[in-house]
Design a protein around this motif. Structure first.
Motif, PDB file in Angstrom:
ATOM      1  N   TRP A 157      55.515  72.376  55.383  1.00  0.00           N
ATOM      2  CA  TRP A 157      56.255  72.382  54.128  1.00  0.00           C
ATOM      3  C   TRP A 157      56.055  73.718  53.426  1.00  0.00           C
ATOM      4  O   TRP A 157      54.945  74.228  53.348  1.00  0.00           O
ATOM      5  CB  TRP A 157      55.792  71.245  53.229  1.00  0.00           C
ATOM      6  CG  TRP A 157      56.200  69.907  53.751  1.00  0.00           C
ATOM      7  CD1 TRP A 157      55.455  69.044  54.493  1.00  0.00           C
ATOM      8  CD2 TRP A 157      57.486  69.297  53.587  1.00  0.00           C
ATOM      9  NE1 TRP A 157      56.182  67.929  54.807  1.00  0.00           N
ATOM     10  CE2 TRP A 157      57.432  68.054  54.259  1.00  0.00           C
ATOM     11  CE3 TRP A 157      58.656  69.669  52.934  1.00  0.00           C
ATOM     12  CZ2 TRP A 157      58.517  67.179  54.289  1.00  0.00           C
ATOM     13  CZ3 TRP A 157      59.738  68.803  52.968  1.00  0.00           C
ATOM     14  CH2 TRP A 157      59.670  67.575  53.642  1.00  0.00           C
ATOM     15  N   CYS A 167      64.787  70.351  49.773  1.00  0.00           N
ATOM     16  CA  CYS A 167      64.639  69.065  49.089  1.00  0.00           C
ATOM     17  C   CYS A 167      63.755  69.236  47.867  1.00  0.00           C
ATOM     18  O   CYS A 167      63.236  70.322  47.600  1.00  0.00           O
ATOM     19  CB  CYS A 167      64.028  68.029  50.031  1.00  0.00           C
ATOM     20  SG  CYS A 167      62.360  68.475  50.608  1.00  0.00           S
ATOM     21  N   PHE A 197      60.964  71.958  47.879  1.00  0.00           N
ATOM     22  CA  PHE A 197      60.352  72.279  49.166  1.00  0.00           C
ATOM     23  C   PHE A 197      61.419  72.592  50.207  1.00  0.00           C
ATOM     24  O   PHE A 197      62.574  72.173  50.090  1.00  0.00           O
ATOM     25  CB  PHE A 197      59.528  71.094  49.692  1.00  0.00           C
ATOM     26  CG  PHE A 197      58.644  70.439  48.687  1.00  0.00           C
ATOM     27  CD1 PHE A 197      57.419  71.007  48.343  1.00  0.00           C
ATOM     28  CD2 PHE A 197      59.025  69.258  48.075  1.00  0.00           C
ATOM     29  CE1 PHE A 197      56.594  70.392  47.414  1.00  0.00           C
ATOM     30  CE2 PHE A 197      58.212  68.641  47.141  1.00  0.00           C
ATOM     31  CZ  PHE A 197      56.991  69.209  46.806  1.00  0.00           C
ATOM     32  N   TRP A 249      64.230  61.594  44.300  1.00  0.00           N
ATOM     33  CA  TRP A 249      64.198  62.737  45.200  1.00  0.00           C
ATOM     34  C   TRP A 249      65.581  62.971  45.775  1.00  0.00           C
ATOM     35  O   TRP A 249      66.433  62.072  45.772  1.00  0.00           O
ATOM     36  CB  TRP A 249      63.164  62.603  46.296  1.00  0.00           C
ATOM     37  CG  TRP A 249      63.166  61.425  47.246  1.00  0.00           C
ATOM     38  CD1 TRP A 249      62.180  60.482  47.377  1.00  0.00           C
ATOM     39  CD2 TRP A 249      64.137  61.096  48.272  1.00  0.00           C
ATOM     40  NE1 TRP A 249      62.470  59.588  48.379  1.00  0.00           N
ATOM     41  CE2 TRP A 249      63.665  59.945  48.958  1.00  0.00           C
ATOM     42  CE3 TRP A 249      65.343  61.646  48.667  1.00  0.00           C
ATOM     43  CZ2 TRP A 249      64.368  59.329  49.999  1.00  0.00           C
ATOM     44  CZ3 TRP A 249      66.057  61.047  49.711  1.00  0.00           C
ATOM     45  CH2 TRP A 249      65.565  59.908  50.364  1.00  0.00           C
ATOM     46  N   GLU A 258      59.974  63.844  57.196  1.00  0.00           N
ATOM     47  CA  GLU A 258      59.214  64.091  58.422  1.00  0.00           C
ATOM     48  C   GLU A 258      59.658  63.112  59.512  1.00  0.00           C
ATOM     49  O   GLU A 258      59.787  63.478  60.685  1.00  0.00           O
ATOM     50  CB  GLU A 258      57.718  63.960  58.155  1.00  0.00           C
ATOM     51  CG  GLU A 258      57.146  65.136  57.372  1.00  0.00           C
ATOM     52  CD  GLU A 258      55.712  64.915  56.921  1.00  0.00           C
ATOM     53  OE1 GLU A 258      55.176  63.814  57.221  1.00  0.00           O
ATOM     54  OE2 GLU A 258      55.119  65.808  56.281  1.00  0.00           O
ATOM     55  N   LEU A 281      61.563  72.144  54.512  1.00  0.00           N
ATOM     56  CA  LEU A 281      60.870  71.634  55.698  1.00  0.00           C
ATOM     57  C   LEU A 281      61.205  72.537  56.877  1.00  0.00           C
ATOM     58  O   LEU A 281      62.382  72.795  57.161  1.00  0.00           O
ATOM     59  CB  LEU A 281      61.311  70.205  56.003  1.00  0.00           C
ATOM     60  CG  LEU A 281      60.749  69.597  57.301  1.00  0.00           C
ATOM     61  CD1 LEU A 281      59.222  69.542  57.275  1.00  0.00           C
ATOM     62  CD2 LEU A 281      61.341  68.210  57.549  1.00  0.00           C
ATOM     63  N   LYS A 330      58.596  63.424  51.431  1.00  0.00           N
ATOM     64  CA  LYS A 330      58.053  64.106  52.608  1.00  0.00           C
ATOM     65  C   LYS A 330      57.890  63.143  53.789  1.00  0.00           C
ATOM     66  O   LYS A 330      58.195  63.506  54.939  1.00  0.00           O
ATOM     67  CB  LYS A 330      56.720  64.764  52.257  1.00  0.00           C
ATOM     68  CG  LYS A 330      56.874  65.964  51.327  1.00  0.00           C
ATOM     69  CD  LYS A 330      55.532  66.640  51.053  1.00  0.00           C
ATOM     70  CE  LYS A 330      55.711  67.898  50.214  1.00  0.00           C
ATOM     71  NZ  LYS A 330      54.426  68.591  49.961  1.00  0.00           N
ATOM     72  N   LYS A 331      57.447  61.946  53.524  1.00  0.00           N
ATOM     73  CA  LYS A 331      57.296  60.964  54.596  1.00  0.00           C
ATOM     74  C   LYS A 331      58.650  60.642  55.226  1.00  0.00           C
ATOM     75  O   LYS A 331      58.789  60.585  56.455  1.00  0.00           O
ATOM     76  CB  LYS A 331      56.658  59.685  54.042  1.00  0.00           C
ATOM     77  CG  LYS A 331      56.484  58.583  55.081  1.00  0.00           C
ATOM     78  CD  LYS A 331      55.858  57.336  54.450  1.00  0.00           C
ATOM     79  CE  LYS A 331      55.755  56.215  55.481  1.00  0.00           C
ATOM     80  NZ  LYS A 331      55.170  54.975  54.866  1.00  0.00           N
ATOM     81  N   ALA A 387      57.528  62.652  45.473  1.00  0.00           N
ATOM     82  CA  ALA A 387      57.311  63.748  46.423  1.00  0.00           C
ATOM     83  C   ALA A 387      56.697  63.240  47.720  1.00  0.00           C
ATOM     84  O   ALA A 387      57.086  63.670  48.819  1.00  0.00           O
ATOM     85  CB  ALA A 387      56.418  64.818  45.791  1.00  0.00           C
TER      86      ALA A 387
END
Length: 460
Positions: A277, A305, A289, A324, A263, A291, A259-260, A255
């Motif tokens: 998020w 995602c 999630f 992911w 983003e 974004l 996210k990294k 996770a």
């Protein structure tokens, strides 16, 4: 930006593909789809030497993608539209009669949809969708050199198992209905999302991939919805070696990495924007999630995602791993980045549209050309229990094609006998010319006839 070209398949591979496709088109109940592998954007990369396979991956977080038609014989439909009777996907020909089966009660694919298969907007030079796709490639190539395989030439004909079962879509989910999905027969569909190839790619050992393709969903008629759209998906698998030194479990590690990564992608496309998020639900990921970015004064969803459900990994030989996945709709983002006001414009061949965009120039703002006047026509009818708005929109699109700009419910009431009436306003407008009263009246007359004949309603 990396240049992604089509790989030339060997003669033996083409022969095997043709054999494979013949098996599929004569009985569309196969659990895999024919296609020739080509490197480009897919979230599940697929390589197979010696056999032909379908390779696309999309998690259906947003929306869809396509391939290239070759017109051999042509037939003129009642609408006056010229349709190819053959189309070519990765060097393999598919007949219209294999996709549009007018005498099969399990088939709901109209000619208007068949005509879009193989057009591959995301592979057209200087097209906004291809420009956006290449920009996403660039981000992944720069940040993960050589890691992600890319696919963008995969066949959209897949089995129900691939489209739904393999990605854990519940049997009672609305997306499985004939109201939402285009069925070729009871066991075969036009993919609703590129995730339809996820399980197969995992079984073949692929751990990092980007998939781009056309996807198909029966939908409403307005400026932001179209029954064919283009989707990108990304997928990455982790093993215990990846997360053991981090001090967190595999799910948390995946996770955080997800996210990294995303983003960074959002900043690459939109600049230094504010992000947040939002918790979401998808059948194939947990946690899930969305974004959102703050862009032009509003919060806008960019993609969906999540961390891949363990059952998917276990079912496909990845026990002990985590992964992911993300999915985004190309049209949704391109409309914002290029200021394109109507989704129909992506399909336009008008030079006033196509000449405005050039490869490598992300975010060039579309300059509207003369907007032709709309023509409004209303239709009222008593509905039956089986009536759905998607079916009505399908009739309108099947007759008017892209001349139908919008279908809106403007009135509804139920009388004392319990009968319900709907009144819809159809907005007709061409993107390229003025329409005449005569042609619109002819279209509206055909809509009235088809609605009454096909939808079990009574015209008022």
């Amino acid at each position: 930006m990396a240049s992604i070209g089509r790989q030339a398949p060997s003669i033996s591979l083409i022969a095997q593909c043709k054999t494979r496709l013949n098996q599929v088109v004569t009985s569309f109940s196969s659990t895999s789809s024919p296609v020739v592998h080509s490197r480009s954007f897919s979230i599940f990369s697929v390589k197979r030497t010696g056999t032909c396979r379908a390779a696309t991956v999309g998690l259906g977080f947003n929306r869809w993608v396509s391939t290239v038609p070759v017109s051999s014989k042509k037939t003129r439909r009642k609408t006056g539209e010229i349709l190819s009777t053959l189309l070519e996907v990765g060097g393999v020909k598919i007949s219209r009669d294999d996709v549009v089966r007018e005498n099969d009660p399990t088939n709901n694919v109209p000619d208007s949809i068949f005509s879009k298969i193989g057009l591959q907007l995301h592979r057209r030079d200087n097209h906004p969708l291809r420009i956006l796709k290449q920009e996403i490639y660039s981000y992944f190539d720069n940040n993960f050199p050589g890691l992600f395989n890319k696919f963008d030439n995969l066949c959209p004909v897949v089995s129900v198992k691939m489209n739904f079962d393999d990605v854990l879509v519940p049997h009672d989910h609305v997306s499985r209905t004939y109201n939402d999905t285009y069925y070729i027969n009871a066991e075969t569909v036009l993919r609703c999302h590129t995730s339809a190839h996820q399980a197969e790619l995992l079984r073949e050992g692929h751990s990092y991939f980007l998939v781009t393709g056309d996807v198909y969903r029966r939908d409403s008629v307005d400026s932001t919805h179209y029954p064919v759209f283009h989707q990108m998906e990304g997928f990455r698998v982790f093993t215990p070696v990846d997360w053991e030194a981090s001090g967190v479990d595999g799910t948390s590690y995946a996770a955080m990495d997800l996210k990294k990564t995303l983003e960074g992608l959002a900043q690459h496309l939109f600049g230094n924007v504010e992000m947040r998020w939002v918790d979401a639900y998808f059948p194939f990921t947990d946690p899930s999630f969305e974004l959102e970015i703050y862009f032009q004064g509003n919060w806008m969803e960019v993609l969906g995602c999540g961390v891949t459900e363990q059952k998917i990994l276990i079912n496909n030989g990845r026990t002990g791993s985590t992964a992911w996945a993300f999915g985004l709709g190309l049209e949704r983002l391109a409309m914002v980045l290029f200021d394109i006001p109507d989704i129909r414009l992506f399909w336009s061949s008008d030079l006033r549209f196509t000449s405005q965009f050039s490869s490598g120039q992300l975010g060039v703002k579309f300059k509207p050309f003369s907007k032709f006047p709309p023509c409004y026509k209303d239709i009222s009818f008593w509905i039956s229990e089986s009536f759905t708005e998607n079916n009505f929109c399908e009739v309108v699109r099947g007759i008017a094609g892209d001349l139908a700009e919008q279908v809106s419910l403007i009135d509804s009431f139920t009388n004392k006998k319990g009968m319900t009436s709907h009144c819809y306003r159809i907005t007709y407008r061409s993107m390229e010319r003025s329409l005449t009263d005569e042609e619109i009246n002819q279209l509206q007359g055909r809509v009235r006839d088809e609605v009454e004949n096909k939808l079990n309603v009574t015209i008022r």
